[in-house]
Motif scaffolding. Structure first.
Motif, PDB file in Angstrom:
ATOM      1  N   VAL A 179      -9.810 -42.405  57.972  1.00 19.91           N
ATOM      2  CA  VAL A 179      -9.053 -41.857  56.858  1.00 19.91           C
ATOM      3  C   VAL A 179     -10.026 -41.358  55.793  1.00 19.91           C
ATOM      4  O   VAL A 179     -11.161 -41.839  55.696  1.00 19.91           O
ATOM      5  CB  VAL A 179      -8.095 -42.894  56.229  1.00 19.91           C
ATOM      6  N   ARG A 194      -4.482 -39.094  46.768  1.00 18.33           N
ATOM      7  CA  ARG A 194      -3.829 -38.824  48.055  1.00 18.33           C
ATOM      8  C   ARG A 194      -4.874 -38.914  49.161  1.00 18.33           C
ATOM      9  O   ARG A 194      -6.004 -38.458  48.992  1.00 18.33           O
ATOM     10  CB  ARG A 194      -3.187 -37.439  48.070  1.00 18.33           C
ATOM     11  N   TRP A 195      -4.496 -39.499  50.289  1.00 16.98           N
ATOM     12  CA  TRP A 195      -5.411 -39.610  51.420  1.00 16.98           C
ATOM     13  C   TRP A 195      -4.679 -39.262  52.707  1.00 16.98           C
ATOM     14  O   TRP A 195      -3.447 -39.154  52.741  1.00 16.98           O
ATOM     15  CB  TRP A 195      -6.002 -41.016  51.498  1.00 16.98           C
ATOM     16  N   CYS A 196      -5.429 -39.075  53.772  1.00 16.03           N
ATOM     17  CA  CYS A 196      -4.839 -38.672  55.039  1.00 16.03           C
ATOM     18  C   CYS A 196      -5.689 -39.186  56.191  1.00 16.03           C
ATOM     19  O   CYS A 196      -6.859 -39.536  56.014  1.00 16.03           O
ATOM     20  CB  CYS A 196      -4.694 -37.146  55.127  1.00 16.03           C
ATOM     21  N   LYS A 197      -5.091 -39.225  57.377  1.00 17.67           N
ATOM     22  CA  LYS A 197      -5.830 -39.602  58.572  1.00 17.67           C
ATOM     23  C   LYS A 197      -6.595 -38.393  59.101  1.00 17.67           C
ATOM     24  O   LYS A 197      -6.097 -37.270  59.059  1.00 17.67           O
ATOM     25  CB  LYS A 197      -4.875 -40.092  59.660  1.00 17.67           C
ATOM     26  N   TYR A 207      -2.667 -49.038  54.616  1.00 18.31           N
ATOM     27  CA  TYR A 207      -3.823 -48.437  53.954  1.00 18.31           C
ATOM     28  C   TYR A 207      -4.238 -49.333  52.790  1.00 18.31           C
ATOM     29  O   TYR A 207      -3.420 -50.066  52.222  1.00 18.31           O
ATOM     30  CB  TYR A 207      -3.489 -47.037  53.434  1.00 18.31           C
ATOM     31  N   HIS A 228       1.957 -48.821  53.053  1.00 20.71           N
ATOM     32  CA  HIS A 228       2.161 -47.779  54.063  1.00 20.71           C
ATOM     33  C   HIS A 228       2.001 -46.365  53.498  1.00 20.71           C
ATOM     34  O   HIS A 228       1.807 -45.418  54.262  1.00 20.71           O
ATOM     35  CB  HIS A 228       3.559 -47.903  54.679  1.00 20.71           C
ATOM     36  N   ASP A 229       2.123 -46.202  52.175  1.00 18.32           N
ATOM     37  CA  ASP A 229       2.104 -44.860  51.590  1.00 18.32           C
ATOM     38  C   ASP A 229       0.716 -44.244  51.683  1.00 18.32           C
ATOM     39  O   ASP A 229      -0.300 -44.944  51.847  1.00 18.32           O
ATOM     40  CB  ASP A 229       2.545 -44.907  50.131  1.00 18.32           C
ATOM     41  N   THR A 230       0.671 -42.927  51.572  1.00 18.95           N
ATOM     42  CA  THR A 230      -0.600 -42.199  51.604  1.00 18.95           C
ATOM     43  C   THR A 230      -0.927 -41.584  50.244  1.00 18.95           C
ATOM     44  O   THR A 230      -1.688 -40.622  50.177  1.00 18.95           O
ATOM     45  CB  THR A 230      -0.567 -41.104  52.683  1.00 18.95           C
ATOM     46  N   ASP A 231      -0.346 -42.127  49.190  1.00 22.01           N
ATOM     47  CA  ASP A 231      -0.711 -41.709  47.838  1.00 22.01           C
ATOM     48  C   ASP A 231      -0.436 -42.855  46.889  1.00 22.01           C
ATOM     49  O   ASP A 231       0.402 -43.721  47.163  1.00 22.01           O
ATOM     50  CB  ASP A 231       0.040 -40.438  47.405  1.00 22.01           C
ATOM     51  N   ALA A 249      -8.129 -48.174  56.469  1.00 27.08           N
ATOM     52  CA  ALA A 249      -6.848 -48.369  57.144  1.00 27.08           C
ATOM     53  C   ALA A 249      -6.947 -49.550  58.096  1.00 27.08           C
ATOM     54  O   ALA A 249      -8.038 -49.963  58.498  1.00 27.08           O
ATOM     55  CB  ALA A 249      -6.424 -47.108  57.895  1.00 27.08           C
TER      56      ALA A 249
END
Length: 450
Positions: A179, A194-197, A207, A228-231, A249
């Protein structure tokens, strides 16, 4: 001729300036390459050290476990041997005792046979009597070999097979963490992360976001969010201060966390949202982002405004209710053009708000659309964007708010729970920022703004 020289001189200066700019840009790129190389080499060194340390610890632990197992098995052998030999030793003692009696009897018998005639009768009589008491026909029972333990050791080769299979798959090396931080957006006194895989094969279950103040006075990383959120909106940050953010993660069914992402630096130039201190009827927290309606005002519905017009179009303003009191139709949460104490209500002109019963007011008029009632844990959001401007004397108006604008049309979205209302709000005058406020008729309401 001088004109040509002037032209050449000008062209030469422009070329020199272009070359300087070009060289500066190349130096910046060279610096970026050096940082990239340092990151690759530094992270590779850290990965090697981590691998060596982990496998050294693993080997030591495996050796310790195998030694402990060997000691336990040897102790079992010792116990079986001791328990099995003890009755054999007892039996041997009986046999040896009987053999001693037999040897002594044989000596007496042979002596009786060799003695003279005068003593023979007495000797033989004594020998015969003693032989009768010894019970020469009673022999101790010696166990058969099939009844005696035969100690052996057995080994299950599956352990080595399992160890080989697991060792071949134990650990992994990746060129990038699974991530990464995708975006850092400044907010008033906060930063939206904000993050992402980046590894599609990695099934992330949770995360973990951490941050710390950077610089010489930087602190240790501390957890900001796990979920669980990505922000996540990191609150309570000082403006114009660099903060380092990193994220990792945890895979499905796993307990360990992945490697950390490359740390990213973020900062906000916006002052935080703050309630105005000293307003009768309200207690404000030390960071001024939480307000509590107390009972110092016996009646009425006093309004608590923000300390400054810190809300700007394009951002999201959130009110979070952490305690509730008795609801009243005069209660309000909203945004207004001014924060004058003389305005004793948010349900008025040049203001939009929502009451605790879910009613929405625009310039003091109640809309037909209604949102859910505000209760404990409710989060009310305000989002606005400029959709139209009306210029003075038809002068040119840019996208930015300027002095030549006489009125401004905003598209307002108020959200509460799973519902939202959208409407246009016409302001009489252009403003750079808006105040926010709250009003509660009864004590007990506590609201966080961010």
């Amino acid at each position: 001729m001088s004109a040509e020289v002037d032209v050449l001189m000008q062209e030469a200066k422009e070329s020199i300036e272009a070359a300087q700019n070009f060289r500066t840009e190349l130096q910046q790129r060279l610096g970026g390459l050096n940082q990239a190389r340092q990151q690759v080499r530094g992270s590779s060194t850290q990965a090697r050290d981590a691998l060596r340390r982990h496998f050294t610890e693993l080997q030591a632990a495996a050796t310790r476990l195998l030694s402990e197992r060997l000691s336990a098995l040897l102790a079992e052998v010792d116990a079986i041997e001791a328990d099995s030999v003890r009755p054999l030793d007892d039996c041997q003692s009986l046999v040896e005792y009987g053999m001693g009696q037999a040897d002594e009897l044989l000596r007496e018998g042979e002596a009786a046979l060799r003695c003279g005639l005068g003593e023979k009768e007495d000797k033989l009589g004594s020998f015969t009597k003693k032989a009768m008491h010894i019970q020469l026909d009673s022999l101790p029972e010696v166990p058969a070999l099939v009844d005696v333990p035969c100690v052996s050791a057995q080994f299950d080769d599956s352990l080595l097979v399992l160890l080989r299979e697991r060792a071949c798959r134990h650990g992994s090396v990746a060129s990038h963490p699974p991530v990464l931080i995708e975006e850092l957006q400044e907010r008033p006194g906060s930063i939206l992360v904000r993050w992402c895989k980046v590894d599609e094969d990695f099934a992330a279950a949770d995360y973990r976001l951490q941050y710390r103040r950077s610089g010489s006075g930087g602190s240790q990383y501390e957890d900001a969010y796990v979920g669980h959120d990505t922000d996540f909106l990191a609150l309570g940050l000082d403006p114009n201060t660099d903060y380092m953010f990193r994220v990792c993660a945890r895979g499905e069914g796993r307990t360990e966390w992945s490697p950390w992402s490359v740390a990213q630096t973020g900062y906000t130039t916006m002052e935080p949202h703050e309630w105005r201190p000293g307003t009768e009827g309200y207690i404000v927290s030390s960071r001024r982002n939480i307000a509590l309606r107390n009972d110092s005002v016996p009646s009425g519905c006093p309004v608590l405004y923000s300390n400054a017009p810190t809300y700007f179009c394009g951002l999201t303003l959130t009110f979070k209710i952490s305690a509730t009191g008795k609801p009243d139709r005069r209660d309000s949460l909203g945004v207004c053009v001014d924060g004058e104490k003389s305005c004793r209500s948010l349900q008025r002109d040049q203001a939009v708000c929502i009451s605790t019963n879910g009613a929405v007011y625009v310039n003091g008029k109640e809309m037909t659309n209604q949102l859910p009632s505000i209760t404990l844990g409710s989060a009310v959001t305000f989002d606005m964007e400029v959709v139209g401007v009306v210029p003075l004397n038809n002068d040119h108006v840019s996208d930015n708010v300027g002095n030549n604008v006489s009125s401004l049309k905003l598209r307002v979205t108020i959200g509460s729970g799973s519902r939202e209302v959208v409407f246009d709000w016409l302001l009489d005058t252009a403003v750079d920022g808006l105040f926010f406020g709250c009003a509660f008729a009864h004590a007990g309401w506590k609201v966080l703004v961010f």
